[in-house]
Scaffold this motif. Structure first.
Motif, PDB file in Angstrom:
ATOM      1  N   MET A   1       0.841  -1.182   0.000  1.00 48.84           N
ATOM      2  CA  MET A   1       0.000   0.000   0.000  1.00 48.84           C
ATOM      3  C   MET A   1       0.882   1.239   0.000  1.00 48.84           C
ATOM      4  N   ALA A   2       0.308   2.312  -0.505  1.00 48.10           N
ATOM      5  CA  ALA A   2       1.061   3.564  -0.604  1.00 48.10           C
ATOM      6  C   ALA A   2       0.129   4.749  -0.447  1.00 48.10           C
ATOM      7  N   ILE A   3       0.652   5.773   0.170  1.00 53.03           N
ATOM      8  CA  ILE A   3      -0.090   7.021   0.286  1.00 53.03           C
ATOM      9  C   ILE A   3       0.154   7.826  -0.986  1.00 53.03           C
ATOM     10  N   ARG A   4      -0.909   8.210  -1.641  1.00 54.17           N
ATOM     11  CA  ARG A   4      -0.823   8.946  -2.903  1.00 54.17           C
ATOM     12  C   ARG A   4      -1.014  10.439  -2.657  1.00 54.17           C
ATOM     13  N   VAL A   5      -0.569  11.237  -3.605  1.00 55.10           N
ATOM     14  CA  VAL A   5      -0.748  12.685  -3.560  1.00 55.10           C
ATOM     15  C   VAL A   5      -2.179  13.009  -3.977  1.00 55.10           C
ATOM     16  N   ILE A   6      -2.840  13.840  -3.182  1.00 50.50           N
ATOM     17  CA  ILE A   6      -4.205  14.263  -3.481  1.00 50.50           C
ATOM     18  C   ILE A   6      -4.158  15.555  -4.294  1.00 50.50           C
ATOM     19  N   LEU A   7      -4.797  15.520  -5.466  1.00 46.60           N
ATOM     20  CA  LEU A   7      -4.835  16.691  -6.333  1.00 46.60           C
ATOM     21  C   LEU A   7      -5.650  17.804  -5.690  1.00 46.60           C
ATOM     22  N   LYS A   8      -5.272  19.032  -5.977  1.00 42.89           N
ATOM     23  CA  LYS A   8      -6.006  20.204  -5.481  1.00 42.89           C
ATOM     24  C   LYS A   8      -6.978  20.693  -6.548  1.00 42.89           C
ATOM     25  N   ASP A   9      -7.926  21.510  -6.123  1.00 42.73           N
ATOM     26  CA  ASP A   9      -9.063  21.903  -6.963  1.00 42.73           C
ATOM     27  C   ASP A   9      -8.702  22.596  -8.267  1.00 42.73           C
ATOM     28  N   THR A  10      -7.514  23.125  -8.391  1.00 42.38           N
ATOM     29  CA  THR A  10      -7.121  23.788  -9.642  1.00 42.38           C
ATOM     30  C   THR A  10      -6.630  22.797 -10.694  1.00 42.38           C
ATOM     31  N   ASP A  11      -6.453  21.538 -10.336  1.00 49.39           N
ATOM     32  CA  ASP A  11      -5.955  20.549 -11.286  1.00 49.39           C
ATOM     33  C   ASP A  11      -7.058  20.173 -12.284  1.00 49.39           C
ATOM     34  N   PRO A  12      -6.797  20.288 -13.582  1.00 53.55           N
ATOM     35  CA  PRO A  12      -7.826  19.999 -14.586  1.00 53.55           C
ATOM     36  C   PRO A  12      -8.296  18.539 -14.601  1.00 53.55           C
ATOM     37  N   LEU A  13      -7.514  17.617 -14.091  1.00 50.57           N
ATOM     38  CA  LEU A  13      -7.943  16.209 -14.034  1.00 50.57           C
ATOM     39  C   LEU A  13      -9.207  16.046 -13.208  1.00 50.57           C
ATOM     40  N   LEU A  14      -9.385  16.904 -12.202  1.00 47.71           N
ATOM     41  CA  LEU A  14     -10.569  16.804 -11.347  1.00 47.71           C
ATOM     42  C   LEU A  14     -11.855  17.171 -12.083  1.00 47.71           C
ATOM     43  N   ARG A  15     -11.735  17.764 -13.254  1.00 46.68           N
ATOM     44  CA  ARG A  15     -12.908  18.185 -14.028  1.00 46.68           C
ATOM     45  C   ARG A  15     -13.263  17.198 -15.140  1.00 46.68           C
ATOM     46  N   GLN A  16     -12.523  16.106 -15.215  1.00 45.45           N
ATOM     47  CA  GLN A  16     -12.789  15.126 -16.269  1.00 45.45           C
ATOM     48  C   GLN A  16     -13.717  14.024 -15.760  1.00 45.45           C
ATOM     49  N   ILE A  17     -14.394  13.371 -16.689  1.00 43.32           N
ATOM     50  CA  ILE A  17     -15.289  12.264 -16.349  1.00 43.32           C
ATOM     51  C   ILE A  17     -14.483  10.972 -16.337  1.00 43.32           C
ATOM     52  N   SER A  18     -14.627  10.224 -15.263  1.00 48.73           N
ATOM     53  CA  SER A  18     -13.881   8.977 -15.102  1.00 48.73           C
ATOM     54  C   SER A  18     -14.496   7.855 -15.929  1.00 48.73           C
ATOM     55  N   LYS A  19     -13.648   6.929 -16.323  1.00 53.68           N
ATOM     56  CA  LYS A  19     -14.078   5.790 -17.138  1.00 53.68           C
ATOM     57  C   LYS A  19     -14.457   4.607 -16.244  1.00 53.68           C
ATOM     58  N   PRO A  20     -15.451   3.821 -16.682  1.00 53.15           N
ATOM     59  CA  PRO A  20     -15.821   2.633 -15.908  1.00 53.15           C
ATOM     60  C   PRO A  20     -14.671   1.629 -15.841  1.00 53.15           C
ATOM     61  N   VAL A  21     -14.646   0.871 -14.769  1.00 53.08           N
ATOM     62  CA  VAL A  21     -13.696  -0.227 -14.628  1.00 53.08           C
ATOM     63  C   VAL A  21     -14.270  -1.400 -15.409  1.00 53.08           C
ATOM     64  N   GLU A  22     -13.521  -1.872 -16.400  1.00 52.09           N
ATOM     65  CA  GLU A  22     -13.992  -2.965 -17.252  1.00 52.09           C
ATOM     66  C   GLU A  22     -13.709  -4.332 -16.633  1.00 52.09           C
ATOM     67  N   GLU A  23     -12.604  -4.423 -15.892  1.00 48.42           N
ATOM     68  CA  GLU A  23     -12.208  -5.695 -15.290  1.00 48.42           C
ATOM     69  C   GLU A  23     -11.536  -5.417 -13.950  1.00 48.42           C
ATOM     70  N   ILE A  24     -11.908  -6.190 -12.954  1.00 50.50           N
ATOM     71  CA  ILE A  24     -11.299  -6.017 -11.631  1.00 50.50           C
ATOM     72  C   ILE A  24     -10.050  -6.894 -11.573  1.00 50.50           C
ATOM     73  N   THR A  25      -8.929  -6.215 -11.522  1.00 53.98           N
ATOM     74  CA  THR A  25      -7.617  -6.860 -11.577  1.00 53.98           C
ATOM     75  C   THR A  25      -6.854  -6.574 -10.281  1.00 53.98           C
ATOM     76  N   PRO A  26      -5.686  -7.199 -10.106  1.00 48.36           N
ATOM     77  CA  PRO A  26      -4.853  -6.854  -8.947  1.00 48.36           C
ATOM     78  C   PRO A  26      -4.502  -5.365  -8.891  1.00 48.36           C
TER      79      PRO A  26
ATOM     80  N   MET B   1      -6.015   3.968  -2.023  1.00 45.88           N
ATOM     81  CA  MET B   1      -6.997   5.018  -1.777  1.00 45.88           C
ATOM     82  C   MET B   1      -7.426   5.028  -0.313  1.00 45.88           C
ATOM     83  N   ALA B   2      -7.666   3.853   0.252  1.00 40.95           N
ATOM     84  CA  ALA B   2      -8.065   3.792   1.661  1.00 40.95           C
ATOM     85  C   ALA B   2      -6.945   4.337   2.546  1.00 40.95           C
ATOM     86  N   GLU B   3      -5.724   3.917   2.285  1.00 41.62           N
ATOM     87  CA  GLU B   3      -4.598   4.388   3.100  1.00 41.62           C
ATOM     88  C   GLU B   3      -4.435   5.905   2.971  1.00 41.62           C
ATOM     89  N   THR B   4      -4.594   6.426   1.765  1.00 37.00           N
ATOM     90  CA  THR B   4      -4.474   7.869   1.528  1.00 37.00           C
ATOM     91  C   THR B   4      -5.585   8.629   2.247  1.00 37.00           C
TER      92      THR B   4
END
Length: 154
Positions: free
Chosen positions: A1-26, A35-38
């Protein structure tokens, strides 16, 4: 597990629509774990994958009743109204007064690919709606009626 960097509100990635997960993999399992650890490290009650720069429809929530992991969540029912304070790990130090449904029913896959239905009232309903909004490029600041600085000296 790893703690990830949380994007701030000015980051344009936060304004994009996320894609569905097609397959649950490792890799999806590792994403859920990270995500839980973060989220716990940041002392939040929810986190959506776009907040850590992953445009996948994955969220984690824990309002103090245990971890909930949702893959491809969608609100299938909502009713009632609650108006209250809301904050976000991507918008630190700011709270807004946001109107949300009081009760929601959410359909999602769990980490094993099993479809589950979750019901939330009050804070849990608010968390479901807030995190699912992130998957659609919506921040609470888009919905807030008013804002105020979070009082960190409580």
């Amino acid at each position: 597990m790893a703690i990830r960097v949380i994007l701030k509100d000015t980051d344009p990635l936060l304004r994009q629509i996320s894609k569905p997960v097609e397959e649950i993999t490792p890799r999806i399992h590792k994403l859920l774990d990270d995500m839980a650890e973060t989220m716990y490290d940041a002392e939040g009650v929810g986190l959506a994958a776009p907040q850590i720069a992953i445009l996948k429809r994955v969220i984690v929530i824990d309002i103090g009743e245990g971890l909930i992991e949702l893959i491809n969540p969608e609100i299938i029912e909502k009713d009632g109204v609650q108006i209250g304070p809301e904050g976000c790990l991507s918008v630190p130090g700011v709270v807004g007064k946001v109107s949300r449904a009081e009760h929601v029913k959410v359909k999602a896959l769990d980490r094993n690919g099993k479809e589950r239905i979750y019901e939330g009232h009050g804070l849990l309903a608010r968390a479901f709606q807030h995190e699912i909004d992130h998957l659609n490029g919506i921040l609470f600041t888009d919905l807030a009626e008013e804002y105020y600085k979070e009082d960190l000296n409580l």
